[in-house]
Design an enzyme around this catalytic site. Sequence first.
Site, PDB file in Angstrom:
ATOM      1  N   SER A 195     -11.606  61.331  28.417  1.00 52.82           N
ATOM      2  CA  SER A 195     -12.403  62.556  28.374  1.00 52.82           C
ATOM      3  C   SER A 195     -12.078  63.403  27.143  1.00 52.82           C
ATOM      4  O   SER A 195     -10.995  63.321  26.570  1.00 52.82           O
ATOM      5  CB  SER A 195     -12.138  63.392  29.624  1.00 52.82           C
ATOM      6  OG  SER A 195     -12.493  62.680  30.775  1.00 52.82           O
TER       7      SER A 195
HETATM    8  N1  SAH Z   1      -9.536  60.859  33.764  1.00 55.50           N
HETATM    9  C1  SAH Z   1      -9.864  60.098  32.578  1.00 55.50           C
HETATM   10  C2  SAH Z   1     -11.352  59.912  32.424  1.00 55.50           C
HETATM   11  C3  SAH Z   1     -11.735  58.560  32.793  1.00 55.50           C
HETATM   12  S1  SAH Z   1     -13.462  58.196  32.702  1.00 55.50           S
HETATM   13  C4  SAH Z   1      -9.234  60.750  31.354  1.00 55.50           C
HETATM   14  O1  SAH Z   1      -8.260  61.436  31.497  1.00 55.50           O
HETATM   15  O2  SAH Z   1      -9.699  60.540  30.241  1.00 55.50           O
HETATM   16  C5  SAH Z   1     -13.839  58.035  34.410  1.00 55.50           C
HETATM   17  C6  SAH Z   1     -13.192  56.930  35.147  1.00 55.50           C
HETATM   18  O3  SAH Z   1     -13.687  56.956  36.481  1.00 55.50           O
HETATM   19  C7  SAH Z   1     -13.476  55.520  34.641  1.00 55.50           C
HETATM   20  O4  SAH Z   1     -12.289  54.876  34.336  1.00 55.50           O
HETATM   21  C8  SAH Z   1     -14.191  54.841  35.815  1.00 55.50           C
HETATM   22  O5  SAH Z   1     -13.877  53.470  35.967  1.00 55.50           O
HETATM   23  C9  SAH Z   1     -13.684  55.653  36.987  1.00 55.50           C
HETATM   24  N2  SAH Z   1     -14.518  55.594  38.184  1.00 55.50           N
HETATM   25  C10 SAH Z   1     -15.866  55.573  38.282  1.00 55.50           C
HETATM   26  N3  SAH Z   1     -16.250  55.509  39.575  1.00 55.50           N
HETATM   27  C11 SAH Z   1     -15.110  55.491  40.321  1.00 55.50           C
HETATM   28  C12 SAH Z   1     -14.840  55.428  41.713  1.00 55.50           C
HETATM   29  N4  SAH Z   1     -15.803  55.352  42.643  1.00 55.50           N
HETATM   30  N5  SAH Z   1     -13.546  55.432  42.118  1.00 55.50           N
HETATM   31  C13 SAH Z   1     -12.533  55.495  41.224  1.00 55.50           C
HETATM   32  N6  SAH Z   1     -12.730  55.548  39.891  1.00 55.50           N
HETATM   33  C14 SAH Z   1     -13.992  55.557  39.431  1.00 55.50           C
END
Ligand code: SAH
Length: 226
Positions: free
Chosen positions: A68
């Site tokens: 993010s």
């Molecule tokens: N928190 C991260 C952002 C990751 S992007 C950061 O610090 O940068 C969002 C993430 O959510 C992705 O890795 C994706 O695989 C995950 N995601 C999407 N749907 C999900 C679900 N139902 N359960 C768990 N993770 C999920």
Amino acid sequence: MGKKFIDQLNFEFARKELTKELSQKGIKDPRVLEAIYQIPRHEFVDATFTSRAYQDMSLPIGHQQTISQPFVVAKMTELLIQGNVLDQKPLGAVLEIGTGCGYQTAILARFCRKVFSLERIEALSLRADNNLKKIGVDNCQLRWSDGTLGWPTPKKFDAIICTAAISQIPKKLKTQLELHGKLICPVGDGKKQHLLLLEKKSKDEFHETILDSVLFVPMLEGKVSE
Ligand code: SAH
């Protein structure tokens, strides 16, 4: 002076500049700015993107997912800890849906007793675990699981943060939120999303606040091991 040492100084300088940028963009809480200064974001991205780790932008982490944007991480953290840490009441258990590379997890870990984080892609969950160990964050528990179903064993959380967008907040997450707890989640579709802040007033009553527009990857159901 060794190259490693010079790199570290450059990273520190870049982080200082990033905190100044975030402060100009409206992040006010000095503790959140300090967290951005302390957590080495370059450890969470692939070597190809190291030189861009301290720009205020999201970056690819593989598997069509992203780390993010720092401003959004800072903003969501600020919203979650308001009225808690600032009143000298650190949060207890916090649930994160969407571990990704673990950057937001590392930031959150500074403001609560323990972060519980769910990721649906096994490879990312494992990588995040390594990243967090590498920088010495030990008050977190990661699980490879579908976050729309909530934490897999019965548990209540003082705060819940979703880092993937969904059209409606899953019921299970609302149930797993403690009374007076806050839940923050990007709500919308692939084109238009905003942050939604819920505060639990009673078992079935939530106070809703619609906040900034954002753009997150979608929250998907089921888990995959790729
Ligand atoms: N928190 C991260 C952002 C990751 S992007 C950061 O610090 O940068 C969002 C993430 O959510 C992705 O890795 C994706 O695989 C995950 N995601 C999407 N749907 C999900 C679900 N139902 N359960 C768990 N993770 C999920």
